[in-house]
Write a protein that holds these residues in place. Structure first.
Motif, mmCIF file in Angstrom:
data_model
loop_
_atom_site.group_PDB
_atom_site.id
_atom_site.type_symbol
_atom_site.label_atom_id
_atom_site.label_comp_id
_atom_site.label_asym_id
_atom_site.label_seq_id
_atom_site.Cartn_x
_atom_site.Cartn_y
_atom_site.Cartn_z
ATOM 1 N N LYS A 229 0.842 -1.355 0.103
ATOM 2 C CA LYS A 229 0.066 0.304 -0.120
ATOM 3 C C LYS A 229 1.024 1.320 -0.035
ATOM 4 C CE LYS A 229 -4.144 -1.584 2.222
ATOM 5 N NZ LYS A 229 -3.918 -3.076 2.829
ATOM 6 N N LEU A 230 0.559 2.306 -0.629
ATOM 7 C CA LEU A 230 1.238 3.462 -0.521
ATOM 8 C C LEU A 230 0.480 4.533 0.424
ATOM 9 C CD1 LEU A 230 2.920 5.238 -2.562
ATOM 10 C CD2 LEU A 230 1.022 6.148 -3.751
ATOM 11 N N VAL A 231 1.186 4.412 1.399
ATOM 12 C CA VAL A 231 0.542 4.920 2.890
ATOM 13 C C VAL A 231 0.982 6.472 2.913
ATOM 14 C CG1 VAL A 231 0.894 2.726 4.107
ATOM 15 C CG2 VAL A 231 2.954 4.521 4.100
ATOM 16 N N GLU A 232 1.877 7.041 2.226
ATOM 17 C CA GLU A 232 2.150 8.545 2.460
ATOM 18 C C GLU A 232 2.630 8.959 0.918
ATOM 19 O OE1 GLU A 232 3.936 9.835 5.877
ATOM 20 O OE2 GLU A 232 3.641 12.194 5.390
ATOM 21 N N GLN A 233 2.369 10.272 0.841
ATOM 22 C CA GLN A 233 2.492 10.749 -0.705
ATOM 23 C C GLN A 233 2.660 12.097 -0.455
ATOM 24 O OE1 GLN A 233 0.977 10.874 -5.284
ATOM 25 N NE2 GLN A 233 0.273 9.372 -3.986
ATOM 26 N N ASN A 234 3.980 12.813 -0.716
ATOM 27 C CA ASN A 234 3.984 14.180 -0.297
ATOM 28 C C ASN A 234 5.065 14.826 -1.087
ATOM 29 O OD1 ASN A 234 3.175 16.725 0.642
ATOM 30 N ND2 ASN A 234 2.687 15.577 2.672
ATOM 31 N N THR A 235 5.252 16.051 -0.990
ATOM 32 C CA THR A 235 6.743 16.637 -1.593
ATOM 33 C C THR A 235 7.901 16.172 -0.716
ATOM 34 O OG1 THR A 235 6.589 18.702 -0.282
ATOM 35 C CG2 THR A 235 5.351 18.674 -2.324
ATOM 36 N N ALA A 236 9.035 16.225 -1.334
ATOM 37 C CA ALA A 236 10.228 15.687 -0.459
ATOM 38 C C ALA A 236 10.337 16.327 0.793
ATOM 39 C CB ALA A 236 11.488 15.697 -1.367
ATOM 40 N N GLU A 237 10.269 17.847 0.635
ATOM 41 C CA GLU A 237 10.563 18.590 2.024
ATOM 42 C C GLU A 237 9.466 18.165 3.079
ATOM 43 O OE1 GLU A 237 10.061 20.028 -0.986
ATOM 44 O OE2 GLU A 237 11.969 21.097 -1.504
ATOM 45 N N LYS A 238 8.294 17.889 2.812
ATOM 46 C CA LYS A 238 7.280 17.517 3.596
ATOM 47 C C LYS A 238 7.595 16.047 4.321
ATOM 48 C CE LYS A 238 4.100 20.569 3.927
ATOM 49 N NZ LYS A 238 3.176 20.831 2.838
ATOM 50 N N ILE A 239 7.970 15.246 3.370
ATOM 51 C CA ILE A 239 8.254 13.887 3.873
ATOM 52 C C ILE A 239 9.559 13.943 4.672
ATOM 53 C CG2 ILE A 239 9.337 11.557 3.008
ATOM 54 C CD1 ILE A 239 6.644 11.365 2.219
ATOM 55 N N TYR A 240 10.442 14.812 4.657
ATOM 56 C CA TYR A 240 11.270 14.929 5.429
ATOM 57 C C TYR A 240 11.429 15.691 6.654
ATOM 58 C CZ TYR A 240 16.097 16.204 7.399
ATOM 59 O OH TYR A 240 17.048 16.598 8.153
ATOM 60 N N GLY A 241 10.525 16.915 6.441
ATOM 61 C CA GLY A 241 10.396 17.806 7.767
ATOM 62 C C GLY A 241 9.102 17.603 8.530
ATOM 63 N N ASP A 242 8.206 16.717 7.682
ATOM 64 C CA ASP A 242 6.815 16.777 8.517
ATOM 65 C C ASP A 242 6.153 15.602 7.853
ATOM 66 O OD1 ASP A 242 4.581 17.375 9.860
ATOM 67 O OD2 ASP A 242 3.757 18.707 8.046
ATOM 68 N N PRO A 243 6.755 14.390 8.253
ATOM 69 C CA PRO A 243 6.264 13.130 8.080
ATOM 70 C C PRO A 243 4.944 12.866 8.807
ATOM 71 C CG PRO A 243 7.849 12.699 9.401
ATOM 72 C CD PRO A 243 8.139 14.155 9.024
ATOM 73 N N GLN A 244 3.860 12.371 7.963
ATOM 74 C CA GLN A 244 2.512 12.160 8.752
ATOM 75 C C GLN A 244 2.389 10.736 9.230
ATOM 76 O OE1 GLN A 244 0.400 14.641 9.122
ATOM 77 N NE2 GLN A 244 2.133 15.921 8.457
ATOM 78 N N HIS A 245 2.559 9.667 8.361
ATOM 79 C CA HIS A 245 2.321 8.517 8.397
ATOM 80 C C HIS A 245 3.321 7.771 9.588
ATOM 81 C CE1 HIS A 245 1.376 4.225 7.977
ATOM 82 N NE2 HIS A 245 0.128 4.487 7.565
ATOM 83 N N GLU A 246 2.956 7.056 10.435
ATOM 84 C CA GLU A 246 3.565 6.520 11.664
ATOM 85 C C GLU A 246 4.708 5.674 11.065
ATOM 86 O OE1 GLU A 246 4.691 6.803 15.143
ATOM 87 O OE2 GLU A 246 2.623 7.710 14.387
ATOM 88 N N TYR A 247 4.744 4.938 9.961
ATOM 89 C CA TYR A 247 5.723 4.258 9.123
ATOM 90 C C TYR A 247 6.672 5.033 8.650
ATOM 91 C CZ TYR A 247 7.974 0.864 6.083
ATOM 92 O OH TYR A 247 8.753 -0.030 5.563
#
Lengths: 271, 308
Positions: free
Chosen positions: A231-249
């Protein structure tokens, strides 16, 4: 927003077993825009390579696409007949595999391997192909006069760059790269990815980049999708994935990287 | 490297070359380092820098062309079968590929029982069962579930744990780990590294950790050695080397480590191909002189660009 170049919609892929099926990709949807680098990250077995193979329809049984659409500029890849498919591969979607440097034919000169592709797809003759080869090799910082050499005469990093040059020689719209630099050391890895980044700015192709190295991915990609168990659990811009990850995984994945500077980490790693 | 107590294993200006002139490759040039009980030495460098050659020299798979290995202060005798057997017992290796380093035809129980039978002659019957159980528990595997399984039923991380248990079974004092986590998934890497850290602390093992991933080196090691083209170019305390790299090659290596803070489009992140080549060329020139940066931080002198 303009229409995306590649659009994967509700893709579901199963590996058929004797008694039960294994769902490798489960209802995954994402878009890749023109000239964008989209990254797919996740552990081994999470289905990221299965998606890569499915995009150029290189998946083989027991893999079976249950449902979903893979649209490249609005045209469904899954509807192509064998003749159309042959045209579509390499010309529209090119692929660089993990051990790409070992995918060159060891008994053919580099020149001949370029000619194979250029002659089949564009009907070039030897002289034209040689010209195009020289041009492509120059792009990846390899002296064109080395096209008369055999693969074993190049280092691993150079061979990887040659494969990338072959990939780009037909001006594909999107290049799928499945762990393209995993077998190389960090300095060479940086040099190659830097080059790809420059080339896509010049030629405007898109890249679907697959790796498990999140740090590298954030440096290189515009947008990132995180996969877990199909499953694709999170999808976002690179900055957001690094600075502000949403999903627990995603947070756990970050926690499992020892960082070069800053605090040493001890627990909280993904299990 | 300065020693506070006697090192378990010392490499003293060891060189190894392959091939005949004029095609010789100097895989290790005058390499010196020491392994101490309860400490980890990280050996980092790119592929082809001589890391694995060093590991094989330590394992006595290669005999050095020059220089010598000292085991607990004494040279390793090659003509004494007993001493050699004792050496091989004390120095154990963990390989990169957990998928090919266990015999697929045997159970995990067998993998641990054999070394115990061969190297721990004092154990009898039931005691061996007990020892296997203890070893598996120590590497955080459940003996009841794991012992009767075959390697193919285990994940990569679990297999690497079995490999670690195997080195402990023979009573190793020095463990050479050649890229032990590079084929494992990111999420299980830390677990294996933590286990190695624990072993080192609790059992006073000396660990030689070979890797190309300088970030994990900082995580497990106290000391670091950076190799390029068969030479050690910089060595010392791991934090001092990483936070204040002095040799141009170490700087290059550190600057290429993926750093999520810096995007590729950032001009500061840009590596110039010309600079990289120049550093490589200069770092490959053999140099005898070393420069002390600090009492536990040294570099090899860099060739001047004109002389090279």
């Amino acid at each position: 927003m303009t229409a995306p170049l590649l659009s994967v919609k509700n893709l579901t892929i199963d590996y058929i077993g004797d008694t039960t099926d294994f769902r490798a990709v489960d209802d995954v949807s994402f878009d890749v825009a023109h000239g964008e680098i989209f990254g797919l990250a996740g552990e081994s077995g999470c289905g990221k390579s299965t998606i890569a193979f499915a995009i150029s329809r290189l998946h083989k049984p027991p893999a079976l696409i249950r449902s979903g659409k893979i649209l490249l500029e609005g045209k469904d890849v899954l509807d192509l007949n064998p003749v159309e498919l042959r045209d579509f591969r390499w010309r529209e979607v090119a692929m660089v595999f993990q051990s790409a440097m070992n995918s060159l034919n060891p008994v053919l000169r580099i020149e001949a391997q370029f000619y194979d592709v250029l002659h089949t797809h564009q009907g070039m003759n030897r002289a034209q192909a040689r010209e195009r080869t020289a041009e492509m090799l120059r792009l990846v910082d390899i002296p064109p006069d080395r096209m008369k050499d055999y693969p074993h005469q190049f280092s691993g990093g150079m061979r990887q760059r040659i494969v990338i040059a072959i990939c780009l020689s037909l001006n594909p719209k999107i290049v799928v790269m499945d762990e393209p630099t995993t077998a190389l050391d960090v300095v060479v890895q940086r040099e190659i990815l830097q080059r790809i980044n420059e080339l896509r700015r010049t030629f405007g192709f898109s890249v679907l980049f697959i790796t498990h190295d999140l740090g590298l991915m954030v440096q290189f990609c515009d947008r990132i999708g995180i996969m877990l168990a199909g499953k694709l659990v999170e999808q976002n811009t690179a900055e957001k994935i690094y600075g502000d990850p949403q999903h627990e995984y995603t947070k756990k994945l970050w926690a499992s990287f020892p960082s070069l500077h800053g605090e040493a980490i001890t627990d909280g790693a993904a299990s | 490297m300065n020693d506070k107590q006697t090192a378990i294993l010392t490499l003293d200006r060891v060189s190894k070359s392959f091939g005949r002139p004029p095609f010789t490759v100097n895989a290790a040039q005058s390499v010196s380092f020491e392994l101490h009980a309860g400490r980890t030495l990280a050996l980092v460098g790119e592929s082809g820098s001589g890391k694995t050659t060093c590991a094989r020299l330590v394992m006595r798979e290669y005999t050095p062309n020059e220089g010598q290995l000292l085991f607990k202060g004494k040279p390793v005798a090659t003509d004494n079968a007993k001493a050699l057997a004792a050496y091989r017992r004390s120095v154990q290796m963990i390989f990169q590929d957990p998928f090919s380093s266990l015999n697929p035809a045997h159970t995990i129980d067998y993998h641990l029982r054999r070394p115990l039978q061969l190297h721990r002659r004092d154990l009898r019957g039931r005691q061996i069962d007990g020892a296997i159980e203890e070893l598996l528990t120590r590497v955080k595997l459940d003996p009841k579930i794991i012992a009767h399984k075959h390697p193919h039923e285990l994940s990569g991380g679990q297999r690497q744990r079995v490999n670690i248990a195997r080195t402990l079974a023979v009573g190793a004092e020095v463990i050479v780990a050649d890229e032990p986590t590079s084929m494992l998934d990111v999420s299980v890497r830390l677990g294996v590294l933590n286990l190695l850290n624990e072993m080192k602390r609790d059992m006073k093992l000396a660990l030689l950790y070979i890797t190309h991933d300088i970030a994990t080196a900082r995580y497990v090691a106290e000391d670091i050695v950076v190799m390029y083209a068969g030479q050690i170019v910089e060595w010392g305390n791991v934090n001092k080397v990483i936070d204040n790299p002095q040799h141009p090659y170490t700087r290059l290596l550190l600057s290429a480590v993926p750093d999520p803070e810096m995007r590729f489009d950032d001009p500061k992140a840009h590596l110039k191909a010309g600079d990289v080549e120049e550093i490589r060329r200069l770092s490959a020139v053999p140099q005898d002189r070393t420069i002390a940066i600090d009492q536990d931080h040294f570099i090899r002198q860099v060739a001047s660009s004109r002389a090279a």
